[in-house]
Design a protein around this motif. Structure first.
Motif, short mmCIF file in Angstrom:
data_model
loop_
_atom_site.label_atom_id
_atom_site.label_comp_id
_atom_site.label_asym_id
_atom_site.label_seq_id
_atom_site.Cartn_x
_atom_site.Cartn_y
_atom_site.Cartn_z
N ALA A 1 -14.51 -6.46 20.29
CA ALA A 1 -14.66 -7.74 19.58
C ALA A 1 -16.15 -7.96 19.42
O ALA A 1 -16.90 -7.99 20.40
CB ALA A 1 -14.03 -8.87 20.38
N VAL A 2 -16.58 -8.07 18.18
CA VAL A 2 -18.00 -8.21 17.87
C VAL A 2 -18.35 -9.69 17.80
O VAL A 2 -17.65 -10.47 17.15
CB VAL A 2 -18.34 -7.53 16.53
N ALA A 3 -19.40 -10.09 18.48
CA ALA A 3 -19.79 -11.50 18.52
C ALA A 3 -19.98 -12.05 17.12
O ALA A 3 -20.76 -11.52 16.33
CB ALA A 3 -21.08 -11.66 19.33
N GLY A 4 -19.21 -13.08 16.79
CA GLY A 4 -19.34 -13.73 15.49
C GLY A 4 -18.67 -13.03 14.34
O GLY A 4 -18.73 -13.51 13.20
N GLU A 5 -17.98 -11.89 14.56
CA GLU A 5 -17.40 -11.14 13.44
C GLU A 5 -15.93 -10.78 13.62
O GLU A 5 -15.26 -10.46 12.65
CB GLU A 5 -18.20 -9.85 13.20
N GLY A 6 -15.41 -10.76 14.81
CA GLY A 6 -14.02 -10.36 15.02
C GLY A 6 -13.92 -8.97 15.59
O GLY A 6 -14.83 -8.48 16.27
N GLN B 1 -17.18 17.90 31.67
CA GLN B 1 -17.42 16.47 31.49
C GLN B 1 -17.34 16.17 30.00
O GLN B 1 -17.98 16.83 29.18
CB GLN B 1 -18.79 16.06 32.02
N SER B 2 -16.55 15.15 29.64
CA SER B 2 -16.42 14.74 28.25
C SER B 2 -17.11 13.40 28.07
O SER B 2 -16.87 12.45 28.84
CB SER B 2 -14.94 14.63 27.85
N ASN B 3 -17.97 13.31 27.05
CA ASN B 3 -18.78 12.10 26.81
C ASN B 3 -18.31 11.37 25.56
O ASN B 3 -18.06 12.00 24.52
CB ASN B 3 -20.25 12.46 26.63
N VAL B 4 -18.21 10.05 25.67
CA VAL B 4 -17.97 9.20 24.52
C VAL B 4 -19.22 8.35 24.34
O VAL B 4 -19.57 7.55 25.22
CB VAL B 4 -16.73 8.30 24.71
N THR B 5 -19.90 8.55 23.23
CA THR B 5 -21.13 7.81 22.95
C THR B 5 -20.83 6.68 21.97
O THR B 5 -20.26 6.91 20.89
CB THR B 5 -22.20 8.73 22.37
N LEU B 6 -21.19 5.46 22.36
CA LEU B 6 -20.96 4.27 21.53
C LEU B 6 -22.31 3.67 21.14
O LEU B 6 -23.19 3.48 21.99
CB LEU B 6 -20.14 3.23 22.30
N LYS B 7 -22.45 3.36 19.86
CA LYS B 7 -23.61 2.63 19.39
C LYS B 7 -23.13 1.35 18.71
O LYS B 7 -22.18 1.38 17.91
CB LYS B 7 -24.42 3.46 18.39
N THR B 8 -23.74 0.22 19.04
CA THR B 8 -23.39 -1.04 18.41
C THR B 8 -24.66 -1.78 18.00
O THR B 8 -25.60 -1.89 18.77
CB THR B 8 -22.53 -1.93 19.34
N LEU C 1 -13.80 -4.07 29.56
CA LEU C 1 -14.82 -5.08 29.87
C LEU C 1 -14.15 -6.31 30.46
O LEU C 1 -13.16 -6.82 29.93
CB LEU C 1 -15.57 -5.46 28.59
N LYS C 2 -14.67 -6.82 31.58
CA LYS C 2 -14.10 -7.99 32.24
C LYS C 2 -14.34 -9.25 31.40
O LYS C 2 -15.34 -9.35 30.69
CB LYS C 2 -14.72 -8.16 33.63
N PRO C 3 -13.43 -10.23 31.50
CA PRO C 3 -13.60 -11.49 30.76
C PRO C 3 -14.92 -12.17 31.14
O PRO C 3 -15.32 -12.19 32.30
CB PRO C 3 -12.40 -12.34 31.21
N GLY C 4 -15.59 -12.69 30.14
CA GLY C 4 -16.84 -13.39 30.37
C GLY C 4 -18.07 -12.49 30.38
O GLY C 4 -19.20 -12.99 30.40
N ARG C 5 -17.88 -11.16 30.35
CA ARG C 5 -19.00 -10.23 30.30
C ARG C 5 -19.27 -9.82 28.85
O ARG C 5 -18.41 -9.94 27.98
CB ARG C 5 -18.71 -8.99 31.15
N ASN C 6 -20.47 -9.33 28.61
CA ASN C 6 -20.88 -8.91 27.27
C ASN C 6 -21.51 -7.53 27.30
O ASN C 6 -22.04 -7.10 28.33
CB ASN C 6 -21.87 -9.91 26.67
N VAL C 7 -21.44 -6.85 26.17
CA VAL C 7 -22.11 -5.56 26.00
C VAL C 7 -23.26 -5.77 25.01
O VAL C 7 -23.01 -6.21 23.89
CB VAL C 7 -21.15 -4.49 25.47
N PRO C 8 -24.48 -5.47 25.40
CA PRO C 8 -25.60 -5.69 24.49
C PRO C 8 -25.62 -4.65 23.37
O PRO C 8 -25.00 -3.59 23.47
CB PRO C 8 -26.83 -5.54 25.40
N SER C 9 -26.32 -4.96 22.31
CA SER C 9 -26.49 -3.99 21.23
C SER C 9 -27.27 -2.79 21.77
O SER C 9 -28.05 -2.90 22.71
CB SER C 9 -27.23 -4.63 20.05
N GLY C 10 -27.03 -1.61 21.19
CA GLY C 10 -27.71 -0.40 21.65
C GLY C 10 -26.76 0.76 21.78
O GLY C 10 -25.63 0.74 21.27
#
Length: 233
Positions: A219-224, A126-133, A183-192
């Motif tokens: 695409a970061v909310a408010g930043e591009g 299993q290969s993991n990709v960890t994202l922090k935002t 990510l589907k249109p209209g959905r968001n990813v929360p910080s974390g």
């Protein structure tokens, strides 16, 4: 055809809207002038030749006037310029091929890392990709590329974010088994912190992950836009 008949036809043509009854009356007066009496053969020849000529001349005049009117209308009315197609909004995430070497694990509010899960064994991994935002994301594409070494075959995938928020594909492309979460249109990813994992079989024994890679575009909310990528060496 006599000069007087030609004059009558010219007057009818100049009127633009010929009055058939009036024109016929004028023609009859012209043919009934003194000294114009003819024999039966002449009258028969006049009945079969003169009236068709009159009718054809009248129709030709009317047709010429109609064509002239249409030409005037075409010249006066200038058609509206063609409308330009509406501009297509660019995609929120600019998808570019993953780099073949090097890495960028941090970009703006994004940070990422790739690792082989410690629960992997001699025939499965299993290969993991960890994202922090640090900020919410309005668009996200996570791509995990597993080199097609001996025996590699997809056995599943998962992510810590809601499954219904993403489109998932897993297919072989250019010598890799590619997992792609969009990510589907209209959905968001929360910080974390969020994890995306791909699972696969491989040939018995240890497997070298040096050619595996990941890439994240967001695409970061408010930043591009922002992008991070790296490997599993």
């Amino acid at each position: 055809m006599t000069d007087e008949l030609r004059g009558l036809l010219r007057e009818s043509a100049e009127a633009h809207l010929p009055d058939r009854a009036r024109m016929l009356a004028r023609v009859e007066r012209g043919t009934a002038r003194p000294g114009a009496a003819r024999g039966p053969r002449d009258r028969a020849r006049t009945g079969t030749l003169t009236w068709p000529k009159i009718v054809l001349a009248t129709l030709a005049t009317a047709g010429t006037l109609t064509a002239s009117a249409l030409t005037v209308v075409a010249v006066v009315h200038t058609p509206d310029p063609p409308r330009q197609p509406a501009a297509v909004a660019p995609s929120a995430v600019d998808r570019t091929p993953p780099p073949t070497a090097g890495s960028r694990t941090e970009d703006g509010p994004l940070w990422a890392d790739g690792s082989v899960d410690p629960h992997s064994n001699t025939y499965w991994a299993q290969s993991n990709v960890t994202l922090k935002t640090r900020k919410p994301l309005t668009a996200l594409v996570v791509e995990l590329r597993i080199a097609l070494t001996a025996g590699v075959k997809d056995t599943g995938s998962w992510r810590t974010l809601p499954a219904e928020d993403f489109e998932l594909s897993a297919r072989e492309e250019g010598g890799f088994l590619v997992y792609r979460w969009t990510l589907k249109p209209g959905r968001n990813v929360p910080s974390g912190e969020h994890v995306f994992a791909g699972q696969y079989d491989h040939a018995t024994g240890g497997r070298d992950a040096k050619d595996d890679a990941y890439r994240i575009d967001a695409a970061v909310a408010g930043e591009g836009g922002a992008a991070v990528w790296g490997g599993f060496a």
